[in-house]
Design a protein around this motif. Sequence first.
Motif, PDB file in Angstrom:
ATOM      1  N   TYR A 192       0.954  -1.135   0.283  1.00  0.00           N
ATOM      2  CA  TYR A 192      -0.117  -0.223   0.172  1.00  0.00           C
ATOM      3  C   TYR A 192       0.837   1.332   0.050  1.00  0.00           C
ATOM      4  O   TYR A 192       0.024   2.351   0.143  1.00  0.00           O
ATOM      5  CB  TYR A 192      -1.109  -0.154   1.471  1.00  0.00           C
ATOM      6  N   TYR A 193       2.049   1.344  -0.118  1.00  0.00           N
ATOM      7  CA  TYR A 193       3.145   2.495  -0.262  1.00  0.00           C
ATOM      8  C   TYR A 193       2.386   3.100  -1.036  1.00  0.00           C
ATOM      9  O   TYR A 193       2.696   4.540  -1.067  1.00  0.00           O
ATOM     10  CB  TYR A 193       4.837   1.629  -0.881  1.00  0.00           C
ATOM     11  N   GLU A 194       1.800   3.452  -2.807  1.00  0.00           N
ATOM     12  CA  GLU A 194       1.664   3.896  -3.699  1.00  0.00           C
ATOM     13  C   GLU A 194       0.062   4.439  -2.876  1.00  0.00           C
ATOM     14  O   GLU A 194       0.544   5.795  -3.274  1.00  0.00           O
ATOM     15  CB  GLU A 194       1.396   3.231  -4.899  1.00  0.00           C
ATOM     16  N   GLU A 195      -0.484   3.891  -2.281  1.00  0.00           N
ATOM     17  CA  GLU A 195      -1.314   4.915  -1.689  1.00  0.00           C
ATOM     18  C   GLU A 195      -1.154   5.636  -0.831  1.00  0.00           C
ATOM     19  O   GLU A 195      -1.363   7.476  -0.210  1.00  0.00           O
ATOM     20  CB  GLU A 195      -2.548   4.279  -0.962  1.00  0.00           C
ATOM     21  N   LEU A 196       0.063   5.294  -0.446  1.00  0.00           N
ATOM     22  CA  LEU A 196       0.756   6.752   1.218  1.00  0.00           C
ATOM     23  C   LEU A 196       0.884   7.967   0.411  1.00  0.00           C
ATOM     24  O   LEU A 196       1.180   9.066   0.880  1.00  0.00           O
ATOM     25  CB  LEU A 196       1.181   5.637   1.905  1.00  0.00           C
ATOM     26  N   VAL A 197       1.477   7.337  -0.984  1.00  0.00           N
ATOM     27  CA  VAL A 197       2.689   7.951  -1.307  1.00  0.00           C
ATOM     28  C   VAL A 197       1.976   9.690  -1.687  1.00  0.00           C
ATOM     29  O   VAL A 197       1.701  10.475  -1.183  1.00  0.00           O
ATOM     30  CB  VAL A 197       3.342   7.663  -2.528  1.00  0.00           C
ATOM     31  N   ARG A 198       0.580   9.114  -2.396  1.00  0.00           N
ATOM     32  CA  ARG A 198      -0.563   9.709  -3.179  1.00  0.00           C
ATOM     33  C   ARG A 198      -1.356  10.841  -2.140  1.00  0.00           C
ATOM     34  O   ARG A 198      -0.723  11.788  -2.247  1.00  0.00           O
ATOM     35  CB  ARG A 198      -1.947   8.948  -3.341  1.00  0.00           C
ATOM     36  N   LEU A 199      -1.291   9.927  -1.105  1.00  0.00           N
ATOM     37  CA  LEU A 199      -2.336  11.517   0.579  1.00  0.00           C
ATOM     38  C   LEU A 199      -1.127  12.070   0.659  1.00  0.00           C
ATOM     39  O   LEU A 199      -1.244  12.958   1.163  1.00  0.00           O
ATOM     40  CB  LEU A 199      -2.150  10.378   1.687  1.00  0.00           C
ATOM     41  N   VAL A 200       0.677  11.183   1.396  1.00  0.00           N
ATOM     42  CA  VAL A 200       1.491  12.680   2.028  1.00  0.00           C
ATOM     43  C   VAL A 200       1.996  13.837   0.740  1.00  0.00           C
ATOM     44  O   VAL A 200       2.313  14.695   0.957  1.00  0.00           O
ATOM     45  CB  VAL A 200       2.718  11.515   2.002  1.00  0.00           C
TER      46      VAL A 200
END
Length: 191
Positions: A73-81
């Motif tokens: 779920y790294y990509e989802e976190l990057v989008r949020l950050v």
Amino acid sequence: MDEQKNHCAALEAVLFAVGGAVAFSDLKAALMVEDAELKQAIAELTERYAAEDRGIRMIELDGKFQLCTKNEYYEELVRLVNTPKKHVLTDVLLETLSIVAYKQPVTRQEIEKIRGVSCSHAVNRLVEYNLIQEVGRLDAPGHPILFGTTDDFLRSFGISSMDELPVISADRVADFQRQAEEEAGVINVET
């Protein structure tokens, strides 16, 4: 089994609240359990989090335990950050920003003289928001920093140049000054 579920829930609550890695001994003290009970709770939670429908996992770091996000779920976190943050401009920030906009280049001391209070926090926040920036140094003792507005200031307020700022008449400036002096108790108000 209910007691074990309670140990798992308590363990999960502690790890979630702390956020960082917690030593086995600290977990044992917090949950007031024996080694075997804590090991069983850790194993059960680790197994639950390993399921495909879970977004978090439990990891062990040198005898410490922590809840963290699964790598998938790294990509989802990057989008949020990386989502742009909306900055809130309080009255204090707007007041300080308007002084910089109309008086630039201006020193922190000049802003404080106009506002009548310390403005370090407001200036630092406006620099952080990239609405003002250092534009030089005053040729005076201590060489204080001169501040001016940025291109982001123009973009944020929908103007293409400082010439588009509203012009304030001398009468309005005098009225504002009189009101400020009255509020500060500098002059007596006739009744």
